[in-house]
Each structure stands twice: as structure tokens, then as C-alpha cells.
Design a protein around this motif. Structure first.
Motif, PDB file in Angstrom:
ATOM      1  N   GLY A  75     -79.162   4.262 -19.906  1.00  0.00           N
ATOM      2  CA  GLY A  75     -78.706   4.813 -18.631  1.00  0.00           C
ATOM      3  C   GLY A  75     -77.462   5.658 -18.729  1.00  0.00           C
ATOM      4  N   ASN A 109     -77.423   9.562 -18.291  1.00  0.00           N
ATOM      5  CA  ASN A 109     -77.297  10.267 -17.013  1.00  0.00           C
ATOM      6  C   ASN A 109     -75.879  10.775 -16.791  1.00  0.00           C
ATOM      7  OD1 ASN A 109     -80.026   9.822 -15.658  1.00  0.00           O
ATOM      8  ND2 ASN A 109     -79.471   7.744 -16.223  1.00  0.00           N
ATOM      9  N   GLU A 133     -75.235  13.489 -20.242  1.00  0.00           N
ATOM     10  CA  GLU A 133     -76.039  14.692 -20.453  1.00  0.00           C
ATOM     11  C   GLU A 133     -75.337  15.974 -20.028  1.00  0.00           C
ATOM     12  OE1 GLU A 133     -79.641  14.597 -18.211  1.00  0.00           O
ATOM     13  OE2 GLU A 133     -78.649  14.086 -16.319  1.00  0.00           O
ATOM     14  N   THR A 192     -82.772  19.378 -17.417  1.00  0.00           N
ATOM     15  CA  THR A 192     -82.988  18.185 -16.596  1.00  0.00           C
ATOM     16  C   THR A 192     -84.304  18.273 -15.832  1.00  0.00           C
ATOM     17  OG1 THR A 192     -81.641  19.176 -14.838  1.00  0.00           O
ATOM     18  CG2 THR A 192     -80.538  17.676 -16.368  1.00  0.00           C
ATOM     19  N   TRP A 247     -87.480  17.040 -17.918  1.00  0.00           N
ATOM     20  CA  TRP A 247     -87.795  15.610 -17.899  1.00  0.00           C
ATOM     21  C   TRP A 247     -88.572  15.256 -16.627  1.00  0.00           C
ATOM     22  CZ3 TRP A 247     -86.283  11.949 -21.718  1.00  0.00           C
ATOM     23  CH2 TRP A 247     -86.623  10.624 -21.417  1.00  0.00           C
ATOM     24  N   THR A 248     -88.147  15.794 -15.492  1.00  0.00           N
ATOM     25  CA  THR A 248     -88.815  15.503 -14.224  1.00  0.00           C
ATOM     26  C   THR A 248     -90.238  16.043 -14.221  1.00  0.00           C
ATOM     27  OG1 THR A 248     -86.661  15.670 -13.144  1.00  0.00           O
ATOM     28  CG2 THR A 248     -88.597  15.678 -11.728  1.00  0.00           C
ATOM     29  N   SER A 263     -79.282   0.334 -13.958  1.00  0.00           N
ATOM     30  CA  SER A 263     -78.741   1.690 -13.840  1.00  0.00           C
ATOM     31  C   SER A 263     -77.234   1.666 -13.638  1.00  0.00           C
ATOM     32  CB  SER A 263     -79.411   2.428 -12.677  1.00  0.00           C
ATOM     33  OG  SER A 263     -80.791   2.580 -12.882  1.00  0.00           O
ATOM     34  N   PHE A 283     -74.463   3.545 -15.924  1.00  0.00           N
ATOM     35  CA  PHE A 283     -73.455   4.480 -15.411  1.00  0.00           C
ATOM     36  C   PHE A 283     -72.053   4.074 -15.858  1.00  0.00           C
ATOM     37  CE2 PHE A 283     -76.360   5.305 -11.534  1.00  0.00           C
ATOM     38  CZ  PHE A 283     -77.095   6.224 -12.270  1.00  0.00           C
TER      39      PHE A 283
END
Length: 433
Positions: free
Chosen positions: A235, A238, A241, A260, A263-264, A360, A364
């Protein structure tokens, strides 16, 4: 377990899909707009971190309560009340100025999301036949991903042109999609419509009574523990990156968006690609092994991305990572729906969501702390290695759980063949079955 016995209700699936897409777009629209507004107003990193925490913590803290509500209260009532409440909170947010008030209102908004997520997730398996569930899961995955893509893009345009108020007003309107869905969807669950224990099991072999407990199902425990561990391990990517792409690889903001977005896009492709495979994998053990292989593929792509010399080469690597991510999302939804009795699915989906969101938050936090002591490239590689290590650690208990699952029904393969097949499955980076 407790899928519809008649034709799949695709009209209801379409309504849920549309509601999820519109509300997800609104969620990301509001989050991006508020982040930009706080930064523009001179708020520091503490305020932005508080905003992210407020948007995530209720999903974790309220997961047990939200799951019980989803199982025990009429789904129509929950969607209508939660949708109206979230729309009202967004209206207030549009005119809130103090950062502390904004953070408190965001927490209220997330509390509504903690309820609507398991309600919508638990409704979908009730709408379709067992063989149609992978397709329905892929549709919902697509809607959520498209909403997540559109929200930040709209926020950037609207905040730049009109300020943060208009995006928040649009977000308030988006929650009315939940209200409309609640009123129009014919399929309902919870309340007086709470389904009694299934007399005919589905494709899975897990518990089939309302006394279901997650801890009593080793396959689901392994699945949720794996995804939580992997997300906690990777995680940090995020957070890292943007520094890796912009500073280490010296790329533009446009290239950052392209990377980005890759990936989506991969998530969308993977959802549909592996939905067909999930339909053919009627054995839950094989589905779980395929799930582990897909997660391992995601972690491997993250590890490989640390070696690229330019951001352009990240695009195909992250596209492949997203494909594995999308397939894993479909697999975990199908496995959970197969093994959990209809009357307990709200709790199960809430437990899955709470675990993911909690992991997550760990990621972070680790990302922010580790950036102070290591370079972005090293951290990207570390994320990939950490994710692979987590998966390696869960392989032995998964193998034991699969064997224990098969033993009572009297259909285990020959020991030698079983060991060879299991080893082959675990050694395959991406399942081809």
C-alpha cells in the motif's frame, strides 16, 4: 448459496451497477476536490492526512455494525436513508470552510459509505444465478473503476474553473442515484425478507446456515488475511509512486497520469478476462489458488517496475499489474458469494471491506514514514518483495485449508497427484486453467 433459482435479474444488476458507478464517481470527485481545496487554502500535510483518515477510518470501525445492518434491515430502506443522508452531508460540505468541520463531515460521509457498500455487494449474488455471478461481479467492478477514473479528472477541471463548491454539489446529486436504486431495484434482502438457511448448497462447500462465522471457514480466512497482508505490504506504493515517477524518473504530470491510468485500465481488462475463468472454476480451492497467483502477479509487476529506466516503460508493466488486480477482485467476490449463506453476506462483505481499508491505512502510514529514510526506487522494490513474502507465508495454510476442505467429501486426488497439482498451481504466476 441462495442464488436466484429463476432467470438472472439483469435489470436489477444494471441498476446496482449504475448506482455504484455514479456514487463512486461522486466519492472520488469530493475527495479530490476537498484535497485540492485544502492545499490551495494553505492547509498543511496534517490536514490532508486527517482528511484521508476521516474518509477511511469509519469504513474500518463501522464494518461489524454495518454488516449486521445490511443483513437485518431492509436493503431498500438502507439505500434510501443512507443516500439522502450522504446527499445532505455533501450539501453542508459545499459551504463548510474550517478544516476541522470539513474533516468531521467527511467522516460522516464515509459512515454512510460503510453501510451502502455491503448492502450493494450482498444484493448482487441474490439477483443472479450462480453461473452468472462472475459476469455480474465484472460489471460492478467496471462501474466502480470507471467512477474512480472519472472522479479525480472531473475534480481537477471543476475545481480549477469553479472552485470546490460545484464538485461537492454534484457529489450531493450523485448520492441520489443510491436513493433511486433503492426505490427501483426489485430484489430486496434484510428485514422481513431475511432469507432462511439454504437447504440446497451452492457451488461452494462452506457453511450454509445463519450461524455462519468467518473464522469457521479456513478458505475465506486465508483469502481475507492474504489480501489484507498484501495491501498493507504494497500500500505504500500509493504514496511513493508520485515521487518515483515525478522525481526519480523525472517525468511530467501528464506521464504520471498515463502511468496511474494504465493500472486502472488493467483492472477493467482483468475483470472481464478472468470473469470467464471464474465461471469455469467450480472448485473453491482452485479459485483460491488462482487468486493467490493473481496477487503474486501484481506484486511481481511492482517489483519489476523498480528496475525501469523511464516512466514510459512503466505503462505496460503497470497495465499487467492492473490485469491481475482486476482478476483478483472478481475471484474474491465470487469465492465469498459462493461460500457465505445469503443471510450473512452483508457481514461478510463488510468484513472484507473493513480489512482492505484497514490495511490501506497501514500502507499509507508506512509510505509516509519510509520516504523519510529511503529513496523511492528502493521503496517500490521493497513493496513488491514484501507483497511476495506475504503470499509465500500464506501458501502453506492455504494448501492445508484446501486439503481439509476436500477430505470430508471423500473426493481427494491421489496423494502424489494432489501434491504435484498443488505445487504446479502455486508455481504458476498467472493461472491458465
Amino acid at each position: 448459496m441462495s442464488f436466484t433459482s429463476g432467470p438472472s435479474r439483469w435489470a436489477d444488476v444494471g441498476l446496482v451497477t449504475a448506482a455504484r458507478g455514479v456514487s463512486t464517481c461522486g466519492d472520488f470527485l469530493a475527495a479530490s476536490a476537498l484535497t485540492l481545496a485544502l492545499q490551495s487554502a494553505g492547509a498543511g500535510g496534517l490536514a490532508v492526512s486527517g482528511l484521508m483518515l476521516a474518509a477511511t477510518l469509519p469504513l474500518v470501525a463501522l464494518a461489524p455494525l454495518a454488516g449486521r445492518l445490511a443483513d437485518r434491515v431492509d436493503s431498500r430502506l438502507l439505500l434510501v436513508v443512507a443516500g439522502l443522508g450522504q446527499a445532505a452531508v455533501c450539501l453542508v460540505l459545499a459551504y463548510a470552510g474550517h478544516p476541522a468541520l470539513v474533516i468531521a463531515l467527511v467522516a460522516l460521509l464515509a459512515s454512510g459509505l460503510a453501510v451502502t457498500q455491503p448492502v450493494l455487494s450482498a444484493l448482487v449474488p441474490t439477483m443472479v444465478r450462480a453461473e452468472d455471478l462472475p459476469r455480474a461481479a465484472a460489471l460492478n467492478q467496471t462501474a466502480g473503476t470507471l467512477g474512480a477514473l472519472a472522479g479525480p479528472a472531473l475534480a481537477g477541471v471543476l475545481v480549477g474553473g469553479f472552485g470546490a463548491r460545484l464538485p461537492l454539489l454534484l457529489d450531493a446529486a450523485s448520492y441520489l442515484a443510491l436513493v433511486a436504486a433503492g426505490l427501483l431495484i426489485r430484489t430486496r434482502r434484510g428485514g422481513s425478507r431475511r432469507v432462511t438457511p439454504a437447504t440446497t448448497p451452492g457451488t461452494g462447500t462452506g457453511p450454509s446456515t445463519v450461524t455462519w462465522r468467518l473464522r469457521r471457514d479456513p478458505l475465506l480466512v486465508a483469502m481475507i488475511a492474504t489480501i489484507a497482508g498484501v495491501i498493507a505490504a504494497v500500500g505504500a506504493i500509493n504514496v511513493v509512486e508520485v515521487f518515483f515517477i515525478r522525481e526519480t524518473l523525472h517525468s511530467s504530470t501528464t506521464m504520471y497520469g498515463l502511468v496511474t491510468g494504465a493500472w486502472t485500465l488493467g483492472i477493467l481488462i482483468g475483470a472481464w478476462l478472468f470473469a470467464r475463468l471464474a465461471r469455469r472454476l467450480v472448485d473453491d480451492g482452485r479459485l483460491l489458488v488462482g487468486y493467490l497467483a493473481l496477487l503474486a502477479g501484481c506484486c511481481l509487476m511492482i517489483l519489476l517496475s523498480a528496475a525501469v529506466p523511464s516512466a514510459l516503460l512503466l505503462v505496460p508493466v503497470w497495465l499487467l499489474g492492473g490485469v491481475g488486480n482486476g482478476g483478483a477482485n472478481v475471484f474474491d467476490n465470487v469465492l465469498l458469494a459462493r461460500r457465505v449463506p445469503e443471510a450473512a453476506r452483508g457481514r461478510a462483505y463488510a468484513a472484507l471491506s473493513g480489512s482492505v481499508q484497514g490495511a490501506s491505512m497501514v500502507g499509507f502510514l508506512l509510505g509516509g514514514l519510509l520516504l523519510e529514510v529511503a529513496t523511492p526506487r528502493v521503496l517500490v522494490a521493497g513493496c513488491g518483495v514484501a507483497g511476495l513474502l506475504v503470499i509465500a507465508l500464506v501458501v502453506p495454510p492455504v494448501v492445508r485449508a484446501v486439503r481439509a476442505e476436500r477430505a470430508p467429501v471423500g473426493v481427494p486426488p491421489e496423494p502424489a497427484a494432489d501434491a504435484a497439482a498443488t505445487g504446479a498451481e502455486l508455481a504458476t504466476p498467472s493461472p491458465s486453467r
